[in-house]
Write a protein that holds these residues in place. Structure first.
Motif, short mmCIF file in Angstrom:
data_model
loop_
_atom_site.label_atom_id
_atom_site.label_comp_id
_atom_site.label_asym_id
_atom_site.label_seq_id
_atom_site.Cartn_x
_atom_site.Cartn_y
_atom_site.Cartn_z
N MET A 59 27.49 45.51 23.89
CA MET A 59 26.33 44.62 23.88
C MET A 59 25.20 45.24 23.07
O MET A 59 24.86 46.40 23.27
CB MET A 59 25.85 44.35 25.31
CG MET A 59 24.68 43.38 25.40
SD MET A 59 24.06 43.27 27.10
CE MET A 59 25.52 42.67 27.95
N GLN A 60 24.65 44.46 22.14
CA GLN A 60 23.52 44.94 21.35
C GLN A 60 22.22 44.53 22.01
O GLN A 60 21.97 43.36 22.25
CB GLN A 60 23.58 44.34 19.94
CG GLN A 60 24.76 44.81 19.11
CD GLN A 60 24.73 44.19 17.73
OE1 GLN A 60 25.42 43.22 17.46
NE2 GLN A 60 23.91 44.74 16.86
N MET A 61 21.37 45.52 22.29
CA MET A 61 20.10 45.21 22.93
C MET A 61 19.11 44.60 21.95
O MET A 61 18.19 43.90 22.34
CB MET A 61 19.52 46.47 23.56
CG MET A 61 20.32 46.99 24.74
SD MET A 61 20.60 45.74 26.02
CE MET A 61 18.93 45.49 26.60
N GLY A 120 21.04 36.83 31.02
CA GLY A 120 20.74 38.25 30.86
C GLY A 120 21.96 39.14 30.71
O GLY A 120 21.98 40.02 29.83
N PRO A 121 23.02 38.95 31.52
CA PRO A 121 24.20 39.79 31.39
C PRO A 121 24.88 39.71 30.02
O PRO A 121 25.65 40.59 29.65
CB PRO A 121 25.12 39.26 32.50
CG PRO A 121 24.19 38.70 33.52
CD PRO A 121 23.09 38.07 32.72
N ASP A 122 24.59 38.64 29.28
CA ASP A 122 25.17 38.47 27.93
C ASP A 122 24.29 39.08 26.84
O ASP A 122 24.59 38.94 25.65
CB ASP A 122 25.37 36.98 27.63
CG ASP A 122 26.38 36.32 28.53
OD1 ASP A 122 27.48 36.90 28.70
OD2 ASP A 122 26.09 35.23 29.07
N GLY A 123 23.21 39.74 27.23
CA GLY A 123 22.31 40.32 26.23
C GLY A 123 21.40 39.28 25.58
O GLY A 123 20.86 39.52 24.50
N SER A 164 10.71 43.73 22.37
CA SER A 164 10.79 42.98 23.63
C SER A 164 12.18 43.03 24.25
O SER A 164 12.53 42.19 25.07
CB SER A 164 10.40 41.52 23.39
OG SER A 164 11.37 40.88 22.58
N ARG A 165 12.96 44.01 23.87
CA ARG A 165 14.38 44.03 24.28
C ARG A 165 14.57 44.09 25.79
O ARG A 165 15.65 43.75 26.29
CB ARG A 165 15.12 45.17 23.60
CG ARG A 165 14.58 46.57 23.90
CD ARG A 165 15.22 47.61 22.96
NE ARG A 165 14.69 48.95 23.17
CZ ARG A 165 13.57 49.40 22.60
NH1 ARG A 165 12.87 48.61 21.80
NH2 ARG A 165 13.16 50.64 22.83
N SER A 166 13.54 44.50 26.53
CA SER A 166 13.66 44.54 27.99
C SER A 166 12.75 43.52 28.66
O SER A 166 12.40 43.66 29.83
CB SER A 166 13.33 45.95 28.50
OG SER A 166 13.66 46.07 29.87
N VAL A 167 12.39 42.47 27.90
CA VAL A 167 11.50 41.43 28.43
C VAL A 167 12.24 40.10 28.44
O VAL A 167 12.72 39.63 27.40
CB VAL A 167 10.23 41.30 27.57
CG1 VAL A 167 9.31 40.23 28.16
CG2 VAL A 167 9.50 42.63 27.45
#
Length: 257
Positions: free
Chosen positions: A1-3, A182-185, A240-243
């Protein structure tokens, strides 16, 4: 998975991208080096002219976002043209609407048809693009969905019942989709503006309203479409990879989210 994938490696769809706020969104992504699909419904000439400004990186495609079959066809055309799936969807398309408080349907005259027109265009449109995007985003292990909202459901300074209800429903969908995808990135967020100075939709707004909003905004001015578009880039960027599931209000501080 690419973040994350850099903006200049993304293939971005902007619905309703030929004019108004959509044009500024397209220009913002093109400026950052992205490839952009400019979706339009009726504005063929404007879309073609905008696409011609970035040969090889922009493609104008017609589709009614409320038509799931047409949206699926748009995604297939884009994939064939660019040789890769759409990674980023900006749900900007707005059913015919004018921000004219004097002409709006008041509570006693509001029809379900008024509400349904906005729900179809805003919520169904976003659902159609999201569902069409999922196979390609899952294949890439990366996806960004950004929905355009409004600060009016927090501060209904003008009670546009139909428009505001549809955007509120879109925020709810934003949050539930973020949980599901979310689980799919894939991140799903919303950027909410206030009255923008000036788009096609806000052209009917009296000058006195602009002045009133500016006077009550901490920055003492009305946000421009270009400023709004720049904020939208955040949700597509690696920063924003964790937003996800968030609603960013971009209105000069008028509404505190």
């Amino acid at each position: 998975m690419q973040m994350s994938i850099n903006l200049n490696e993304q293939l971005v769809l902007v619905t309703g991208g030929a004019r108004g706020l959509g044009e500024h969104l397209v220009r913002a992504f093109l400026r950052e080096g992205a490839r952009v699909v400019i979706n339009y419904l009726h504005s063929a000439e404007a879309a073609a002219k905008l696409a011609a400004e970035a040969p090889g990186r922009a493609l104008a495609l017609q589709a009614d976002v409320t038509d799931a079959v047409a949206v699926q066809a748009l995604f297939a055309q884009a994939h064939e043209h660019f040789g890769s799936p759409i990674t980023t969807v900006i749900n900007n398309a707005l059913p015919a609407f004018s921000f004219n408080g004097d002409a709006r349907p008041h509570a006693g005259q509001l029809r379900w048809e008024d509400l349904n027109q906005q729900l179809e265009g805003v919520v169904k449109g976003a659902l159609n693009t999201t569902q069409a995007a999922l196979p390609g985003m899952r294949e890439a292990g990366f996806g960004r969905i950004v929905n355009v909202g409004t600060n009016l459901f927090q501060n209904p300074v003008v009670p546009y019942h139909d428009y505001t209800a549809a955007k509120a429903a879109l925020l709810s969908l934003t949050r539930t989709l973020s949980q599901d995808l979310g689980p799919d990135g894939i991140t799903v967020n919303m950027v909410s503006g206030g009255l923008l100075r000036t788009t096609d939709a806000s052209a009917a707004t009296p000058e006195a309203v602009f002045d009133y909003i500016a006077a009550n905004t901490p920055l003492r001015r009305v946000t421009t479409p270009a400023e709004f578009a720049d904020a939208t880039l955040f949700f597509a960027s690696s920063w924003s990879r964790s937003v996800t599931g968030q609603n960013l209000v971009v209105d000069g501080g008028l509404v505190k989210n």
